[in-house]
Design an enzyme around this catalytic site. Structure first.
Site, short mmCIF file in Angstrom:
data_model
loop_
_atom_site.label_atom_id
_atom_site.label_comp_id
_atom_site.label_asym_id
_atom_site.label_seq_id
_atom_site.Cartn_x
_atom_site.Cartn_y
_atom_site.Cartn_z
N ARG A 196 -6.73 11.59 -5.58
CA ARG A 196 -8.02 10.93 -5.40
C ARG A 196 -9.15 11.94 -5.44
O ARG A 196 -10.20 11.70 -6.04
CB ARG A 196 -8.05 10.13 -4.10
CG ARG A 196 -9.22 9.17 -4.07
CD ARG A 196 -9.31 8.40 -2.78
NE ARG A 196 -9.50 9.29 -1.65
CZ ARG A 196 -9.76 8.87 -0.42
NH1 ARG A 196 -9.82 7.58 -0.16
NH2 ARG A 196 -9.93 9.74 0.55
N ASP A 236 -6.77 -2.75 -7.43
CA ASP A 236 -7.31 -3.44 -6.26
C ASP A 236 -7.54 -4.90 -6.61
O ASP A 236 -7.71 -5.26 -7.78
CB ASP A 236 -8.62 -2.80 -5.81
CG ASP A 236 -8.92 -3.17 -4.36
OD1 ASP A 236 -8.34 -2.55 -3.46
OD2 ASP A 236 -9.71 -4.12 -4.14
N ARG A 259 0.82 -1.22 0.00
CA ARG A 259 0.00 0.00 0.00
C ARG A 259 0.86 1.27 0.00
O ARG A 259 0.47 2.27 0.62
CB ARG A 259 -0.93 0.04 1.22
CG ARG A 259 -2.03 -0.99 1.19
CD ARG A 259 -3.26 -0.48 0.45
NE ARG A 259 -4.21 -1.57 0.27
CZ ARG A 259 -5.31 -1.72 1.00
NH1 ARG A 259 -5.61 -0.85 1.93
NH2 ARG A 259 -6.11 -2.72 0.76
C1 LIG Z 1 -7.95 -7.28 0.87
C2 LIG Z 1 -7.40 -6.36 -0.21
C3 LIG Z 1 -8.13 -5.35 -0.88
N1 LIG Z 1 -7.27 -4.77 -1.78
C4 LIG Z 1 -6.03 -5.34 -1.71
C5 LIG Z 1 -6.11 -6.37 -0.75
C6 LIG Z 1 -5.00 -7.35 -0.42
C7 LIG Z 1 -3.94 -6.73 0.41
C8 LIG Z 1 -4.37 -6.43 1.81
O1 LIG Z 1 -4.60 -7.37 2.54
O2 LIG Z 1 -4.44 -5.24 2.13
C9 LIG Z 1 -4.84 -5.06 -2.52
C10 LIG Z 1 -4.49 -3.67 -2.85
N2 LIG Z 1 -5.28 -2.54 -2.74
C11 LIG Z 1 -4.59 -1.46 -3.17
C12 LIG Z 1 -3.33 -1.88 -3.63
C13 LIG Z 1 -2.40 -0.91 -4.34
C14 LIG Z 1 -1.02 -1.12 -4.46
C15 LIG Z 1 -0.17 -0.73 -3.27
O3 LIG Z 1 0.22 0.45 -3.14
O4 LIG Z 1 0.19 -1.65 -2.48
C16 LIG Z 1 -3.24 -3.27 -3.40
C17 LIG Z 1 -2.09 -4.21 -3.66
C18 LIG Z 1 -5.07 -0.08 -3.20
C19 LIG Z 1 -6.16 0.32 -2.29
N3 LIG Z 1 -7.32 -0.36 -2.04
C20 LIG Z 1 -8.12 0.37 -1.21
C21 LIG Z 1 -7.45 1.58 -0.92
C22 LIG Z 1 -8.00 2.71 -0.08
C23 LIG Z 1 -9.07 3.38 -0.91
C24 LIG Z 1 -9.09 4.86 -0.78
O5 LIG Z 1 -8.19 5.56 -1.29
O6 LIG Z 1 -10.07 5.32 -0.20
C25 LIG Z 1 -6.23 1.56 -1.60
C26 LIG Z 1 -5.18 2.64 -1.66
C27 LIG Z 1 -9.49 -0.01 -0.76
C28 LIG Z 1 -9.71 -1.39 -0.30
N4 LIG Z 1 -9.48 -2.51 -1.02
C29 LIG Z 1 -9.74 -3.62 -0.26
C30 LIG Z 1 -10.23 -3.18 0.99
C31 LIG Z 1 -10.63 -4.09 2.13
C32 LIG Z 1 -10.22 -1.79 0.95
C33 LIG Z 1 -10.73 -0.85 2.00
C34 LIG Z 1 -9.82 -0.83 3.17
C35 LIG Z 1 -9.04 0.45 3.21
O7 LIG Z 1 -9.69 1.49 3.05
O8 LIG Z 1 -7.82 0.40 3.41
C36 LIG Z 1 -9.57 -5.01 -0.70
#
Ligand SMILES: Cc1c2[nH]c(c1CCC(=O)O)Cc1[nH]c(c(CCC(=O)O)c1C)Cc1[nH]c(c(CCC(=O)O)c1C)Cc1[nH]c(c(C)c1CCC(=O)O)C2
Length: 355
Positions: free
Chosen positions: A40, A78, A27
């Protein structure tokens, strides 16, 4: 394609000698960075960033511009793009995490799911990968990724995030055949998706099995690891004259490292609950290791962060085969200065282990 100027991340994954331990952060493009929050706001919301290759490229490069120590870029996207492409209707409720308009509940729902064509149904991701590769211009390698079938299934069956995976586990135990059909369709989808990313320019791929560690030992083997194995055996492992390393990350999978190491991947991601030196002894020469600092250490002062980095490096010990990372994603509340202190400490303190 331009030659890679910094390949220590790929070298460490293949256990080839490096000068210092390579580092990146799960992330790394995210809400702790003010420049990410600005992009964003400009795009409108999170999925608009993912679906627009120019925006996805912009935010992928933000952490690299801020921190010259980063040894890899990770595609900004994602894991839930696959269920969305299967017609589940992904959306994000602000502050609430991901949600799906449709939920998978019955065998008929599963039978009706299509296997997405990466170039048609997920073309925006393929375009993001090729745009990022072009803009990186060989600075560092680009990581592509996907969720594991089990982790994707939890979101599809629950309709979003869950604490106890009640519906998914009930399906697993009540109707294992239906669950296997869902996982098999997801494994086929993930294989095609990751191969598409590799052909578009991803130089390593990681499978995020965020919720595999929530299963029983027996269920993990049958419902998560078996499908990751199947994916690994179907991936393109060499592209453009270079090996494409595969990383498997099961969060809370520390009890099962020996069997995960046998799945055919090049490296395992570790969360912070295991000691990395002990993990290394257990997996031997089979795989490299990626991890594993507790991301909440970044709330502490830079001196404490440095101490913890030093402890993990010492635990891994001498030689290649370690990619430094956090044991899970960096959180939105982290001070970007602390992330910088973390990255500098990894390079400064690791040179002594590679002499
Ligand atoms: C379970 C999972 C998800 N997404 C992801 C996983 C597996 C890794 C982990 O366990 O964290 C994978 C993921 N999601 C995102 C990346 C981007 C690459 C990176 O910089 O690592 C990666 C590799 C961006 C993101 N994916 C998400 C964000 C936040 C969204 C925002 O900007 O509001 C980002 C930067 C949203 C997301 N996406 C997901 C959830 C549960 C959420 C909400 C939780 C949160 O808000 O942190 C599903």
């Amino acid at each position: 394609m331009t030659a890679l100027k910094n390949d220590r991340f790929l070298r460490a994954l293949l256990k080839q000698p490096v000068d210092v331990t390579p580092v990146w952060m799960m992330r790394q493009a995210g809400r702790y960075l003010p420049e990410y929050r600005a992009s964003r706001a400009q795009a409108g919301d999170f999925m608009s960033l993912c679906m627009n290759p120019e925006f996805a490229c912009e935010v992928t490069l933000q952490p690299l511009d801020r921190y010259p120590q980063l040894d890899a870029a990770i595609l900004f996207s994602d894991i839930l793009t696959i269920p969305d492409a299967m017609g589940q209707g992904l959306y994000f409720e602000t502050g609430e995490g991901p949600r799906f308009k449709k939920v998978v509940s019955t065998l008929a729902d599963i039978e009706a799911l299509p296997i997405p064509d990466p170039h048609k149904d997920l073309g925006y991701v393929m375009d993001a990968v090729s745009t990022i590769r072009r803009e990186l211009n060989g600075r560092v390698p680009l990581i592509g990724f996907s969720g594991s079938p089990w982790t994707l299934a939890t979101y599809m069956v629950e309709g979003g995030s869950s604490k106890d995976f009640r519906k998914t586990k009930a399906m697993l135990y009540d109707n294992p055949q239906a669950m296997h059909l869902l996982l098999d369709k997801l494994a086929q989808s993930v294989t095609a998706y990751l191969n598409g990313q590799i052909q578009a320019g991803a130089q390593a791929v990681q499978i995020f099995d965020t919720w595999g560690g929530n299963l029983s030992a027996a269920a993990y083997q049958e419902f998560s690891l078996a499908y990751m194995k199947k994916i690994v055996s179907g991936l393109i492992r060499e592209h453009d004259g270079r090996k494409v390393p595969v990383i498997l990350f099961t969060k809370n999978g520390g009890l099962w490292l020996e069997s995960i190491a046998d799945a055919g991947a090049d490296a395992l991601g570790l969360d912070w609950t295991c000691d990395i030196g002990n993990a290394r002894a257990r997996v031997g020469d089979k795989v490299a290791l990626q991890g594993n600092m507790d991301p909440t250490v970044l709330y502490a002062k830079p001196e404490a962060i440095r101490t913890e980095v030093g402890r993990i490096l010492a635990s891994y010990g001498k030689g290649s085969g370690h990619v430094f990372n956090l044991g899970h994603g960096i959180t939105p509340e982290v001070d970007p200065e602390h992330a910088g202190a973390f990255l500098r400490a990894v390079h400064e303190l690791s040179a002594q282990y590679h002499e």
